[in-house]
Scaffold this active site. Structure first.
Site, PDB file in Angstrom:
ATOM      1  N   TYR A 158       3.479 -29.771  85.799  1.00  0.00           N
ATOM      2  CA  TYR A 158       3.489 -30.113  87.219  1.00  0.00           C
ATOM      3  C   TYR A 158       4.290 -31.407  87.438  1.00  0.00           C
ATOM      4  O   TYR A 158       4.900 -31.620  88.484  1.00  0.00           O
ATOM      5  CB  TYR A 158       2.054 -30.229  87.742  1.00  0.00           C
ATOM      6  CG  TYR A 158       1.921 -29.827  89.188  1.00  0.00           C
ATOM      7  CD1 TYR A 158       1.969 -28.490  89.567  1.00  0.00           C
ATOM      8  CD2 TYR A 158       1.762 -30.781  90.184  1.00  0.00           C
ATOM      9  CE1 TYR A 158       1.865 -28.119  90.896  1.00  0.00           C
ATOM     10  CE2 TYR A 158       1.653 -30.420  91.513  1.00  0.00           C
ATOM     11  CZ  TYR A 158       1.703 -29.095  91.861  1.00  0.00           C
ATOM     12  OH  TYR A 158       1.596 -28.736  93.180  1.00  0.00           O
ATOM     13  N   LYS A 165       2.210 -35.392  95.023  1.00  0.00           N
ATOM     14  CA  LYS A 165       0.934 -35.065  95.687  1.00  0.00           C
ATOM     15  C   LYS A 165       0.048 -36.313  95.794  1.00  0.00           C
ATOM     16  O   LYS A 165      -0.685 -36.475  96.774  1.00  0.00           O
ATOM     17  CB  LYS A 165       0.207 -33.947  94.942  1.00  0.00           C
ATOM     18  CG  LYS A 165       0.881 -32.578  95.066  1.00  0.00           C
ATOM     19  CD  LYS A 165       1.091 -32.142  96.498  1.00  0.00           C
ATOM     20  CE  LYS A 165       1.527 -30.691  96.618  1.00  0.00           C
ATOM     21  NZ  LYS A 165       1.959 -30.362  97.994  1.00  0.00           N
TER      22      LYS A 165
HETATM   23  P1  NAD Z   1       5.468 -21.421  99.936  1.00  0.00           P
HETATM   24  O1  NAD Z   1       6.674 -21.349  99.068  1.00  0.00           O
HETATM   25  O2  NAD Z   1       5.066 -20.205 100.654  1.00  0.00           O
HETATM   26  O3  NAD Z   1       5.610 -22.617 100.998  1.00  0.00           O
HETATM   27  C1  NAD Z   1       6.362 -23.788 100.716  1.00  0.00           C
HETATM   28  C2  NAD Z   1       7.216 -24.009 101.938  1.00  0.00           C
HETATM   29  O4  NAD Z   1       7.911 -25.256 101.856  1.00  0.00           O
HETATM   30  C3  NAD Z   1       8.300 -22.917 102.101  1.00  0.00           C
HETATM   31  O5  NAD Z   1       8.153 -22.318 103.363  1.00  0.00           O
HETATM   32  C4  NAD Z   1       9.589 -23.699 102.034  1.00  0.00           C
HETATM   33  O6  NAD Z   1      10.609 -23.155 102.855  1.00  0.00           O
HETATM   34  C5  NAD Z   1       9.110 -25.050 102.561  1.00  0.00           C
HETATM   35  N1  NAD Z   1      10.068 -26.125 102.300  1.00  0.00           N
HETATM   36  C6  NAD Z   1      10.531 -26.576 101.103  1.00  0.00           C
HETATM   37  N2  NAD Z   1      11.444 -27.548 101.312  1.00  0.00           N
HETATM   38  C7  NAD Z   1      11.540 -27.713 102.667  1.00  0.00           C
HETATM   39  C8  NAD Z   1      12.306 -28.537 103.518  1.00  0.00           C
HETATM   40  N3  NAD Z   1      13.189 -29.431 103.025  1.00  0.00           N
HETATM   41  N4  NAD Z   1      12.143 -28.433 104.867  1.00  0.00           N
HETATM   42  C9  NAD Z   1      11.282 -27.526 105.388  1.00  0.00           C
HETATM   43  N5  NAD Z   1      10.533 -26.713 104.643  1.00  0.00           N
HETATM   44  C10 NAD Z   1      10.661 -26.801 103.298  1.00  0.00           C
HETATM   45  O7  NAD Z   1       4.305 -21.925  98.965  1.00  0.00           O
HETATM   46  P2  NAD Z   1       2.822 -22.474  99.285  1.00  0.00           P
HETATM   47  O8  NAD Z   1       2.125 -22.394  97.982  1.00  0.00           O
HETATM   48  O9  NAD Z   1       2.275 -21.805 100.477  1.00  0.00           O
HETATM   49  O10 NAD Z   1       3.080 -24.005  99.581  1.00  0.00           O
HETATM   50  C11 NAD Z   1       2.596 -24.644 100.746  1.00  0.00           C
HETATM   51  C12 NAD Z   1       1.918 -25.952 100.370  1.00  0.00           C
HETATM   52  O11 NAD Z   1       0.738 -25.668  99.640  1.00  0.00           O
HETATM   53  C13 NAD Z   1       2.761 -26.866  99.481  1.00  0.00           C
HETATM   54  O12 NAD Z   1       2.570 -28.209  99.882  1.00  0.00           O
HETATM   55  C14 NAD Z   1       2.156 -26.633  98.119  1.00  0.00           C
HETATM   56  O13 NAD Z   1       2.386 -27.703  97.208  1.00  0.00           O
HETATM   57  C15 NAD Z   1       0.706 -26.528  98.520  1.00  0.00           C
HETATM   58  N6  NAD Z   1      -0.209 -25.992  97.500  1.00  0.00           N
HETATM   59  C16 NAD Z   1       0.031 -24.772  96.937  1.00  0.00           C
HETATM   60  C17 NAD Z   1      -0.824 -24.295  95.956  1.00  0.00           C
HETATM   61  C18 NAD Z   1      -0.564 -22.974  95.279  1.00  0.00           C
HETATM   62  O14 NAD Z   1      -1.099 -22.726  94.205  1.00  0.00           O
HETATM   63  N7  NAD Z   1       0.246 -22.115  95.871  1.00  0.00           N
HETATM   64  C19 NAD Z   1      -1.939 -25.044  95.572  1.00  0.00           C
HETATM   65  C20 NAD Z   1      -2.168 -26.267  96.179  1.00  0.00           C
HETATM   66  C21 NAD Z   1      -1.292 -26.736  97.138  1.00  0.00           C
END
Ligand code: NAD
Length: 260
Positions: A158, A165
């Protein structure tokens, strides 16, 4: 199971939906179920079709392209929010990115460029978006973002995203203090592992997901619907009095070491 809550006089901007698996979409689904009007921003033109598909049966929605690291995009996006809604009740930041190179090797070898990209996209954009939203936010409105437990403990590969984060969680507290006088709340949701596009880009995510399911107190991973329901709680008046917090929805994964 759905929660009965009426948000028909409320407005939300959800940033960071890439497809139906996105945590941003799981949150939007709960907001839409509650009758909220929702605007969506997506990162690039390649995502436009997906967003159009997801929102086509929801009349109370609109979409706009915005890269959260581009100041002019944010100016145009929040001008659109003003034009569509006048005022804003809820801001959802569901955005993160780190270059693959930063997640393959040792944390020790993180380059300045990769560090800057990861922290800019994944943490600073929350501050930038909150600042753009400030003049539109109603008293008592609420902001949520998404974080992950790698901010607190080392999760293999990570790497710099763990640092990003940690920055996001600290930024949440500082923003909550700045917005406190107007009782605008800022919280971040720490979600367990979920199968999304962002997660798939983390080397070894499959193993992490399976281990999560084995070790969590519930013996399974949390679901994106559970993330959506927590967001609904934190965004709405149900979460009044809660600000600056990192709130976990991980089926009891972070409380365990290794299960017997
Ligand atoms: P996802 O890929 O569906 O969403 C991530 C989004 O970030 C995408 O829509 C992408 O287009 C957007 N993004 C990236 N760079 C960008 C920029 N410069 N401008 C605008 N948008 C941008 O994946 P997700 O897992 O739904 O991620 C959403 C959030 O949840 C993130 O912060 C991620 O770290 C967090 N998260 C995810 C998990 C997991 O296991 N999936 C766990 C904990 C936290």
């Amino acid at each position: 199971m759905s929660v009965t809550i009426d948000l028909s006089n409320k407005t939300a901007l959800v940033m960071g939906v890439a497809n139906a698996r996105s945590l941003g979409w799981a949150i939007a689904e709960q907001l839409l179920l509650a009758g909220c009007r929702v605007g969506f921003s997506y990162q690039g033109e390649r995502l436009q079709g997906e967003l159009e598909k997801l929102t086509k049966d929801h009349p109370n929605t609109w979409i706009q392209q915005a890269d959260a690291t581009v100041e002019e995009d944010l100016t145009a996006l929040f001008a659109r929010v003003k034009q569509e809604f006048g005022e804003l009740d809820y801001l959802v930041h569901s955005i993160a990115f780190a270059p693959r190179t930063a997640m393959e090797g040792r944390f020790l070898d993180t380059t300045t460029e990769d560090w800057n990209t990861a922290l800019n996209v994944s943490a600073y954009t929350l501050v930038a978006c909150a600042r753009h939203a400030e003049p539109l936010l109603r008293e008592g409105s609420s902001i949520v973002s998404l974080t992950y437990h790698a901010s607190q403990q080392v999760v293999p590969k990570y790497n710099v995203m763990g640092v990003a984060k940690a920055a996001l969680e600290a930024a949440t507290r500082y923003l909550a203090a700045d917005f406190g006088e107007r009782e605008i709340r800022v919280n971040t949701i720490s979600a367990g592992p979920m199968r999304t596009i962002a997660a798939r880009s983390i080397p070894g995510f499959g193993g992490l997901y399976d281990k999560g399911a084995r070790n969590a107190a519930f013996g399974r991973n949390a679901t994106s619907e559970e993330v959506g329901k927590l967001a609904l709680f934190l965004l709405s008046d149900l979460g009044s009095g809660i600000t600056g917090q990192t709130v976990y929805v991980d089926a009891g994964l972070s409380i365990m070491t290794v299960k017997e």
